[in-house]
Design an enzyme around this catalytic site. Structure first.
Site, PDB file in Angstrom:
ATOM      1  N   HIS A 111      23.352  27.075  52.759  1.00 32.25           N
ATOM      2  CA  HIS A 111      23.508  28.194  51.822  1.00 32.25           C
ATOM      3  C   HIS A 111      22.816  29.415  52.417  1.00 32.25           C
ATOM      4  O   HIS A 111      21.707  29.311  52.945  1.00 32.25           O
ATOM      5  CB  HIS A 111      22.862  27.786  50.489  1.00 32.25           C
ATOM      6  CG  HIS A 111      22.853  28.818  49.431  1.00 32.25           C
ATOM      7  ND1 HIS A 111      23.854  29.737  49.256  1.00 32.25           N
ATOM      8  CD2 HIS A 111      21.941  29.068  48.436  1.00 32.25           C
ATOM      9  CE1 HIS A 111      23.559  30.503  48.215  1.00 32.25           C
ATOM     10  NE2 HIS A 111      22.403  30.128  47.708  1.00 32.25           N
ATOM     11  N   TYR A 128      16.146  25.826  35.244  1.00 34.33           N
ATOM     12  CA  TYR A 128      16.827  26.200  36.490  1.00 34.33           C
ATOM     13  C   TYR A 128      18.351  26.134  36.308  1.00 34.33           C
ATOM     14  O   TYR A 128      19.086  27.047  36.670  1.00 34.33           O
ATOM     15  CB  TYR A 128      16.361  25.238  37.576  1.00 34.33           C
ATOM     16  CG  TYR A 128      16.894  25.468  38.956  1.00 34.33           C
ATOM     17  CD1 TYR A 128      16.159  26.175  39.901  1.00 34.33           C
ATOM     18  CD2 TYR A 128      18.129  24.939  39.343  1.00 34.33           C
ATOM     19  CE1 TYR A 128      16.642  26.361  41.182  1.00 34.33           C
ATOM     20  CE2 TYR A 128      18.616  25.130  40.615  1.00 34.33           C
ATOM     21  CZ  TYR A 128      17.868  25.832  41.535  1.00 34.33           C
ATOM     22  OH  TYR A 128      18.357  26.013  42.807  1.00 34.33           O
ATOM     23  N   GLU A 182      21.885  32.354  50.862  1.00 30.55           N
ATOM     24  CA  GLU A 182      20.985  33.210  50.078  1.00 30.55           C
ATOM     25  C   GLU A 182      19.628  33.265  50.779  1.00 30.55           C
ATOM     26  O   GLU A 182      19.153  32.283  51.365  1.00 30.55           O
ATOM     27  CB  GLU A 182      20.855  32.715  48.635  1.00 30.55           C
ATOM     28  CG  GLU A 182      20.192  33.773  47.759  1.00 30.55           C
ATOM     29  CD  GLU A 182      20.378  33.575  46.260  1.00 30.55           C
ATOM     30  OE1 GLU A 182      20.888  32.518  45.827  1.00 30.55           O
ATOM     31  OE2 GLU A 182      19.989  34.495  45.503  1.00 30.55           O
ATOM     32  N   ASP A 194      20.815  24.287  46.480  1.00 22.25           N
ATOM     33  CA  ASP A 194      20.306  24.740  45.181  1.00 22.25           C
ATOM     34  C   ASP A 194      20.561  23.760  44.024  1.00 22.25           C
ATOM     35  O   ASP A 194      19.796  23.740  43.055  1.00 22.25           O
ATOM     36  CB  ASP A 194      20.924  26.092  44.817  1.00 22.25           C
ATOM     37  CG  ASP A 194      20.203  27.254  45.495  1.00 22.25           C
ATOM     38  OD1 ASP A 194      19.013  27.120  45.798  1.00 22.25           O
ATOM     39  OD2 ASP A 194      20.840  28.295  45.703  1.00 22.25           O
ATOM     40  N   HIS A 245      14.855  23.528  46.187  1.00 19.92           N
ATOM     41  CA  HIS A 245      13.693  24.010  45.452  1.00 19.92           C
ATOM     42  C   HIS A 245      13.081  22.856  44.668  1.00 19.92           C
ATOM     43  O   HIS A 245      13.794  22.076  44.025  1.00 19.92           O
ATOM     44  CB  HIS A 245      14.082  25.091  44.425  1.00 19.92           C
ATOM     45  CG  HIS A 245      14.642  26.329  45.025  1.00 19.92           C
ATOM     46  ND1 HIS A 245      13.892  27.260  45.707  1.00 19.92           N
ATOM     47  CD2 HIS A 245      15.918  26.814  45.032  1.00 19.92           C
ATOM     48  CE1 HIS A 245      14.659  28.253  46.107  1.00 19.92           C
ATOM     49  NE2 HIS A 245      15.895  28.006  45.717  1.00 19.92           N
ATOM     50  N   HIS A 252      14.603  37.032  41.236  1.00 25.78           N
ATOM     51  CA  HIS A 252      15.634  37.994  40.822  1.00 25.78           C
ATOM     52  C   HIS A 252      15.883  37.983  39.311  1.00 25.78           C
ATOM     53  O   HIS A 252      16.997  37.813  38.830  1.00 25.78           O
ATOM     54  CB  HIS A 252      16.923  37.903  41.651  1.00 25.78           C
ATOM     55  CG  HIS A 252      17.587  36.564  41.798  1.00 25.78           C
ATOM     56  ND1 HIS A 252      17.915  35.777  40.738  1.00 25.78           N
ATOM     57  CD2 HIS A 252      18.014  35.906  42.903  1.00 25.78           C
ATOM     58  CE1 HIS A 252      18.515  34.694  41.181  1.00 25.78           C
ATOM     59  NE2 HIS A 252      18.569  34.727  42.478  1.00 25.78           N
ATOM     60  N   HIS A 267      26.065  27.597  44.374  1.00 25.11           N
ATOM     61  CA  HIS A 267      26.479  28.633  43.456  1.00 25.11           C
ATOM     62  C   HIS A 267      26.967  29.894  44.157  1.00 25.11           C
ATOM     63  O   HIS A 267      27.203  30.911  43.501  1.00 25.11           O
ATOM     64  CB  HIS A 267      25.328  28.970  42.505  1.00 25.11           C
ATOM     65  CG  HIS A 267      24.168  29.649  43.168  1.00 25.11           C
ATOM     66  ND1 HIS A 267      23.717  30.884  42.753  1.00 25.11           N
ATOM     67  CD2 HIS A 267      23.410  29.324  44.221  1.00 25.11           C
ATOM     68  CE1 HIS A 267      22.700  31.249  43.497  1.00 25.11           C
ATOM     69  NE2 HIS A 267      22.497  30.324  44.389  1.00 25.11           N
ATOM     70  N   ASP A 311      16.507  33.251  50.250  1.00 22.78           N
ATOM     71  CA  ASP A 311      15.358  32.352  50.077  1.00 22.78           C
ATOM     72  C   ASP A 311      15.471  31.146  51.008  1.00 22.78           C
ATOM     73  O   ASP A 311      14.481  30.470  51.286  1.00 22.78           O
ATOM     74  CB  ASP A 311      15.182  31.912  48.620  1.00 22.78           C
ATOM     75  CG  ASP A 311      16.447  31.406  47.969  1.00 22.78           C
ATOM     76  OD1 ASP A 311      17.542  31.853  48.346  1.00 22.78           O
ATOM     77  OD2 ASP A 311      16.342  30.558  47.063  1.00 22.78           O
TER      78      ASP A 311
HETATM   79 FE1  FEO Z   1      20.966  30.409  45.922  1.00 20.52          FE
HETATM   80 FE2  FEO Z   1      17.806  29.076  46.297  1.00 20.52          FE
HETATM   81  O1  FEO Z   1      19.215  30.296  46.582  1.00 20.52           O
END
Ligand code: FEO
Length: 396
Positions: free
Chosen positions: A78, A192, A80, A164, A225, A24, A145, A82
Site C-alpha cells: 500500500h 479503526y 499511503e 491496513d 497498524h 488525518h 482502502h 504512513d
Molecule cells: Fe492507508 Fe495505514 O495507510
C-alpha cells in the site's frame, strides 16, 4: 531490541508511534504503530516500510536480522505515506532489491517519489515468488482502502499480511493479541474500522468471502497498524463481517449534538430520557466535549442517530456541519436518522442537517423537532415524546 518473531524466519521490524494523536483527522488517543515485516529464507523480503521520520529505527530493526543492503525484495502492499514514505531511503540502501507492487501501486509510487520507481515490478492476484522454502503470494484488494492496496500471504507459515485491513491505531509494547487486553483491542479495532473502512463495507464482505473461498488457512494476521492476531485471527475476521453486514447494530440511538446556550443540550437529554423509557439505549455525545472519531465509532454498532444543532447564522452549527461532512463521506449503512435543534428568530440548522442526510441517501425519520429560544415545560414534554416515538420506530 528483542526480536519479534511471528514464525521461524518471519519478523516484525516496524516502529511504534506512541505520540500520534491525529491521523488525518482521526483522533488516535492511544497512538499507533507502523508494522513492517521481514521474511528471511534463502532470499529475503521486506513487506512494507514505515513513516519517514522513523526510517532509522526501521533500518536498525532490519539490521539486527540481516544487512539491509542484502534485501532481495521490497513488497509494497500500500502506497499511503504512513507505509511508504521511508521507502525511498530503504530502496537506496537495498540497491539490489526488486520492488513489487500492484499496477496502481507503481503508478502511485512514481507520483509520490519520482521516476526512480519506474523499475517497480507489477504483481497481480495469485502471482507468487519463492524465497527458498517460503512462498509469498499476492492478493489484490483494490479500494481496501486505496486503489493500489494488496495483501501478501506467506503460504508455508499461513501468515496473512493485509496491510491496513484488520489494524488498529494502538501503540503498545506488546505485539500480539494474546498479550493485550482483548476489550481494548476490539474497541480500537472497531474505531479503526468505523473511521477508515466503513465506506468500503460491501467490498470488505466480498473480499473476505473471496479469501474464504480460496480455502487458504490463516494462523496469523499481521496488519500494518497495531496488534498482530495470532491467538484467534477469526475473531477479527468475524467482527469485520458483522460490522460490514450491519448485524452488529443494536437497539441503541447515538445522539450527536452541539449547543450554544444549552437549549439543544436540554433537548438532547430529554429526548434521551424518552428513548430510554422505551427500553432502548441512548448515548449522548456533545461534539465540543467529544469528537467525530468517537461519534462514528458509537454509530457503528447502533441502529439510529439523532443529530441536533442550534441555528447559527441561519444554518448548521460548525461542529455539526463538520460531523455531517465526515459521516456522509463514511456512509454508514442501515441507520435511521432523526433531527432536532433550537433557534432564535429564524431556523435553518435542522433543515440544513436534513438536506445533508438526504443528499447522502440516508434513511431519514420525520417529523423533526425544533424549539424556539429556550425549551419550556411544554417543549420538554414534546422532546420526551419525540424520544419515545423514535425509540418505538427502532424497535418496530
Ligand atoms: Fe492507508 Fe495505514 O495507510
Amino acid at each position: 531490541m528483542v526480536k519479534t518473531i511471528l514464525k521461524d524466519g518471519v519478523y516484525w521490524v516496524g516502529v511504534v508511534d506512541w505520540n500520534m494523536r491525529d491521523f488525518h483527522g482521526y483522533i488516535t488517543s492511544r497512538g499507533t504503530s507502523y508494522n513492517a515485516y521481514l521474511v528471511q529464507d534463502e532470499k529475503s523480503a521486506l513487506i512494507d516500510t514505515v513513516k519517514s521520520p522513523f526510517v532509522g529505527e526501521l533500518v536498525d530493526n532490519i539490521s539486527e536480522i540481516i544487512n539491509p543492503e542484502k534485501l532481495d525484495y521490497i513488497i509494497v502492499n500500500h502506497v499511503e505515506m504512513d507505509h511508504s514514505s521511508a521507502l525511498p531511503i530503504v530502496a537506496k540502501l537495498a540497491k539490489n532489491a526488486k520492488i513489487l507492487s500492484t499496477q496502481r501501486g507503481k503508478e502511485e509510487l512514481i507520483k509520490h517519489y519520482g521516476h526512480d520507481f519506474d523499475k517497480v515490478e507489477i504483481v497481480k492476484s495469485c502471482d507468487e515468488i519463492k524465497l527458498g522454502k517460503k512462498t509469498l503470494k499476492f492478493l489484490e484488494a483494490p479500494m481496501l482502502h486505496w486503489p493500489d492496496s494488496m495483501m501478501t500471504y506467506i503460504e508455508e507459515d499461513k501468515i496473512l499480511l493485509p496491510n491496513d485491513a484488520f489494524g488498529q491505531h494502538f501503540a503498545n509494547s506488546h505485539r500480539f493479541d494474546d498479550e493485550v487486553d482483548n476489550h481494548i483491542l476490539m474497541e480500537e479495532a472497531a474505531k479503526y474500522y468505523a473511521n477508515i473502512l466503513m465506506l468500503f463495507a460491501p467490498l470488505i464482505t466480498k473480499k473476505i468471502n473471496e479469501v474464504v473461498a480460496m480455502g487458504i488457512p490463516i494462523d496469523i494476521i499481521g496488519p500494518s497498524h497495531g496488534i498482530i492476531w495470532r491467538k484467534n485471527p477469526m475473531q477479527i475476521i468475524q467482527a469485520y463481517l458483522d460490522w460490514s453486514s450491519g448485524v452488529a447494530a443494536q437497539d441503541k440511538v447515538v445522539i450527536v449534538f452541539d449547543t450554544m446556550w444549552e437549549s439543544t443540550d436540554k433537548m438532547a437529554r430529554t429526548i434521551a430520557a424518552g428513548i430510554c423509557s422505551q427500553g432502548v439505549e441512548a448515548k449522548i455525545l456533545k461534539l465540543r466535549s467529544s469528537n467525530n472519531t468517537e461519534a462514528i465509532t458509537e454509530i457503528l454498532e447502533s441502529k439510529a442517530v439523532l443529530a441536533g444543532s442550534p441555528t447559527l447564522n441561519n444554518g448548521v452549527f460548525p461542529t455539526m456541519g463538520s460531523f455531517m461532512t465526515y459521516i456522509t463521506g463514511l456512509k454508514p449503512k442501515g441507520k435511521l436518522w432523526g433531527f432536532f435543534g433550537s433557534y432564535g428568530w429564524g431556523g435553518g440548522a435542522v433543515r440544513g442537517l436534513m438536506e445533508m442526510a438526504k443528499k447522502a441517501s440516508f434513511e431519514v425519520y420525520e417529523p423533526t423537532l425544533e424549539v424556539k429560544w429556550v425549551p419550556d415545560e411544554a417543549d420538554l414534554k414534546n422532546c420526551f415524546e419525540f424520544g419515545q416515538q423514535f425509540a418505538r420506530k427502532i424497535k418496530s
